[in-house]
Scaffold this motif. Structure first.
Motif, PDB file in Angstrom:
ATOM      1  N   VAL A  71     -49.443 -15.616   1.163  1.00  0.00           N
ATOM      2  CA  VAL A  71     -48.220 -16.315   1.559  1.00  0.00           C
ATOM      3  C   VAL A  71     -47.002 -15.474   1.213  1.00  0.00           C
ATOM      4  O   VAL A  71     -46.889 -14.944   0.104  1.00  0.00           O
ATOM      5  CB  VAL A  71     -48.119 -17.690   0.856  1.00  0.00           C
ATOM      6  N   GLU A  73     -44.015 -19.143  -6.154  1.00  0.00           N
ATOM      7  CA  GLU A  73     -44.245 -17.719  -6.420  1.00  0.00           C
ATOM      8  C   GLU A  73     -44.828 -17.531  -7.826  1.00  0.00           C
ATOM      9  O   GLU A  73     -45.786 -16.763  -8.013  1.00  0.00           O
ATOM     10  CB  GLU A  73     -42.937 -16.940  -6.272  1.00  0.00           C
ATOM     11  N   PHE A 132     -47.367 -16.076  -4.809  1.00  0.00           N
ATOM     12  CA  PHE A 132     -46.836 -15.776  -3.484  1.00  0.00           C
ATOM     13  C   PHE A 132     -45.752 -14.703  -3.605  1.00  0.00           C
ATOM     14  O   PHE A 132     -45.135 -14.542  -4.660  1.00  0.00           O
ATOM     15  CB  PHE A 132     -46.241 -17.027  -2.835  1.00  0.00           C
TER      16      PHE A 132
END
Length: 186
Positions: free
Chosen positions: A7, A26, A31
């Motif tokens: 992602v 994140e 990600f």
């Protein structure tokens, strides 16, 4: 079974601070953020070129998790890039009405919004009280982009101020796109 697609997060104007769901995802899930050269004065061409550059650096196709101006970026990029096969899906959260006069003045150069059907699965997420984009606007974009539509209720701009924390509802929507990407033909 294939692993889920990586992602990339695409923040909007001014980026996403530490309490924003993108930043939290994140940290929690590893990600990767697409860092732009200028978060304060975003230029559509520069942001689009940067997205292309980051996508070409990826070892495999990805799923995008975009917020606000990041959604408008995805639509513009998809309408103009030759590398759309690098994306397997997109979560498009709180697309702003950049054609509105007040937003046009704050973020010049982003209108008109690309309204071309996206060449990958996508879901638009909207709030019924977003000050930057109405649910009706989001629904019209979802229709133009060929996206699914999820109305998240009264959650403002679906950002850090919305109190979403790790936003499990959004994670579930993203997971559905990632799982669909596993079974998508190459």
């Amino acid at each position: 079974m294939s692993p889920l697609a990586p992602v990339l997060t695409l923040p909007g104007w001014l980026g996403s601070g530490p309490d924003h769901w993108q930043s939290r995802w994140e940290a929690l899930y590893g990600f990767t953020r697409v860092e732009q050269h200028d978060w304060l004065r975003p230029l559509r061409g520069d942001w689009s070129a940067r997205l292309d550059e980051v996508l070409l650096e990826q070892r495999e196709p990805v799923v995008l998790a975009a917020h606000s101006l990041g959604c408008i970026l995805v639509a513009w990029w998809a309408a103009h890039s030759r590398h759309t096969d690098r994306v397997r899906g997109a979560l498009l959260v709180a697309p702003p009405e950049v054609e509105r006069e007040d937003l046009r003045a704050q973020i010049p150069g982003w209108a008109p919004i690309a309204r071309t059907r996206l060449p990958f699965p996508s879901t638009v997420v909207a709030s019924i009280d977003d000050p930057y984009g109405s649910a009706e606007h989001a629904a019209a974009l979802a229709l133009a982009w060929g996206s699914g539509l999820f109305i998240a209720g009264a959650r403002g701009h679906l950002n850090a101020d919305s109190g979403l924390a790790d936003w499990p509802e959004g994670v579930a929507l993203l997971q559905a796109l990632r799982e669909a990407a596993v079974s998508a033909p190459d």
